[in-house]
Design an enzyme around this catalytic site. Structure first.
Site: not given
Ligand SMILES: [Zn+2]
Length: 346
Positions: A195, A202, A209, A256, A259
Site C-alpha cells: 500500500a 500496518h 504478517d 496475501e 496478512h
Molecule cells: Zn501485511
C-alpha cells in the site's frame, strides 16, 4: 424683553430637562421589562435542556403517547442514553477501514507494545512464536490476542514455526517499503502488494504478517497442513485473513495468505462464517443495520452473543450515538462514514 427672552429660554430648558428625564425613565423601565423577559426565557430553555439530558433521546420523531423504549429496536428498547462523538473518533477503533482511498489519520501519539518483551516465555524456554526482529509492535490488546492464538496453536500442534514478520509501520517505514518495491517491480506490480504510505493497514497497529520459519528456511504461511489450524481459529481471537484469494476485486490487494487483521471477536466470527471482507461487512452494517432499524445479532461459538448496529456520521465525523444502558458496549469508528456499536448481550 431680554429678560423675558431669558425667562422663556429658562422655562424651555426646564421643560426639555423634564422631557429627557421622562424619556430616560421610560427607557429604563423598557430595559428592565426586556431583560427580565430574556432571563425568564433562558431559564425555561435551560430547564428544557436539563429535561432533554435526563430523557436522553430526541422523541420528537416518535408518535405522541409512545414510550420510546417500546419502539427502540433490540437492546435499546431496555433503556438508552445519547453520547456525542466527534471528529477524530471516526478514525479510531478496531473496525477502521484503511485502504486505497481511505487513508489512515495518524494520531499525535500511538501507544504500542513490543512483541519481543510481550511474548510469553514457557518454563522450558520455548516461545509460542518467533519474531523477525526485536523492532515489532502492536496495540497492546491486539498483542495479547495474538499471544492467545499462537499459544493455543503451539499447544494444539507442538509446532514452533510461526514467525511474525511485520507489524506496526510508521508513515516513513511504509514509504521506504513502497519506494523500494516501485523501484524493483514498477508501480503497477508494487501496488498489488504494498500500500501507498498512509494507506496501509500496518499503520493501525492492528495488523501483522505471519510467516513460517522452519529448518533454517523462512516461507510464507499457507493454509495447509498444521498451519490450516491458524486459518480455522484466528477468528476466535478476533483476527481475519484480510486479503483472501477470492476477494481481490473488492480489497484491491492481491491474495496475501500472511496478512491478518484484528477486528474484534464477534466481527471476525461473523466475517469468517459469512465469508465477508471488511469492506463488505461495513457495507452490510451501514445498509441494513442502522441504530433505529433492526440490529445484527451474532452468536459466537464461545457462547457469547452480541448485538451490532451502525450510526452514520456527518461530513465532519460527528454523530449523536444512542447507546444502551445496562449493557457492556464498545464504539468503533469505521474511518469512512460512521460508527459501529458492539453490545455484549450475553
Ligand atoms: Zn501485511
Amino acid at each position: 424683553m431680554n429678560y423675558g427672552h431669558m425667562g422663556g429660554y429658562r422655562s424651555r430648558r426646564r421643560k426639555r430637562q423634564k422631557m429627557i428625564k421622562t424619556i430616560v425613565l421610560s427607557l429604563i423601565v423598557v430595559a428592565i421589562i426586556v431583560l427580565s423577559t430574556v432571563f425568564l426565557i433562558s431559564l425555561r430553555n435551560r430547564s428544557e435542556r436539563v429535561e432533554d439530558t435526563v430523557q436522553t433521546t430526541d422523541t420528537s420523531s416518535l408518535p405522541p403517547d409512545t414510550d420510546p423504549a417500546d419502539t427502540a429496536p433490540g437492546v435499546l428498547g431496555e433503556g438508552f442514553i445519547t453520547k456525542s462523538f466527534a471528529g477524530e473518533e471516526l478514525n479510531r477503533g478496531d473496525l477502521i477501514l484503511v485502504r486505497a482511498g481511505a487513508p489512515y489519520v495518524f494520531p499525535d501519539d500511538i501507544e504500542l507494545k513490543d512483541l519481543y518483551t510481550g511474548r510469553k516465555k514457557y518454563d522450558n524456554g520455548a516461545r509460542a512464536y518467533q519474531i523477525s526482529t526485536t523492532d515489532l509492535y502492536l496495540e497492546e490488546s491486539v498483542l495479547e490476542k495474538l499471544n492467545g492464538l499462537a499459544e493455543e496453536f503451539y499447544e494444539a500442534t507442538g509446532e514452533r514455526g510461526l514467525l511474525v514478520k511485520s507489524a506496526y509501520r510508521s508513515y516513513e517505514s511504509q514509504k521506504e517499503l513502497y519506494d523500494y518495491r516501485v523501484e524493483r517491480d514498477g508501480e503497477e506490480e508494487a501496488a498489488k502488494y504494498v500500500a501507498k504510505p498512509s494507506e496501509s493497514e500496518h499503520h493501525t497497529a492492528l495488523a501483522f504478517d505471519m510467516s513460517v520459519y522452519k529448518d533454517g528456511v523462512n516461507t510464507y504461511i499457507q493454509d495447509e497442513e498444521e498451519y490450516l489450524w491458524i486459518y480455522e481459529n484466528a477468528h476466535k481471537y478476533g483476527f481475519v485473513l484480510r486479503y483472501p484469494e477470492e476477494k481481490t476485486e473488492i480489497t484491491g490487494i492481491a491474495y496475501e495468505a500472511w496478512h491478518f487483521r484484528y477486528v474484534g471477536v464477534p466481527h471476525a466470527y461473523y466475517m469468517y462464517t459469512e465469508g465477508l471482507v471488511l469492506e463488505e461487512y461495513l457495507e452490510l452494517l451501514m445498509t441494513n443495520y442502522l441504530y433505529n432499524e433492526s440490529h445484527l445479532k451474532i452468536d459466537c461459538d464461545d457462547g457469547n452473543s452480541y448485538e451490532i448496529y451502525y450510526v452514520t456520521a456527518d461530513d465532519y465525523g460527528n454523530a449523536e450515538i444512542i447507546l444502551p444502558t445496562g449493557f457492556e458496549y464498545s464504539v468503533s469508528g469505521d474511518n469512512i462514514g460512521g460508527y459501529v456499536v458492539t453490545v455484549k448481550i450475553s
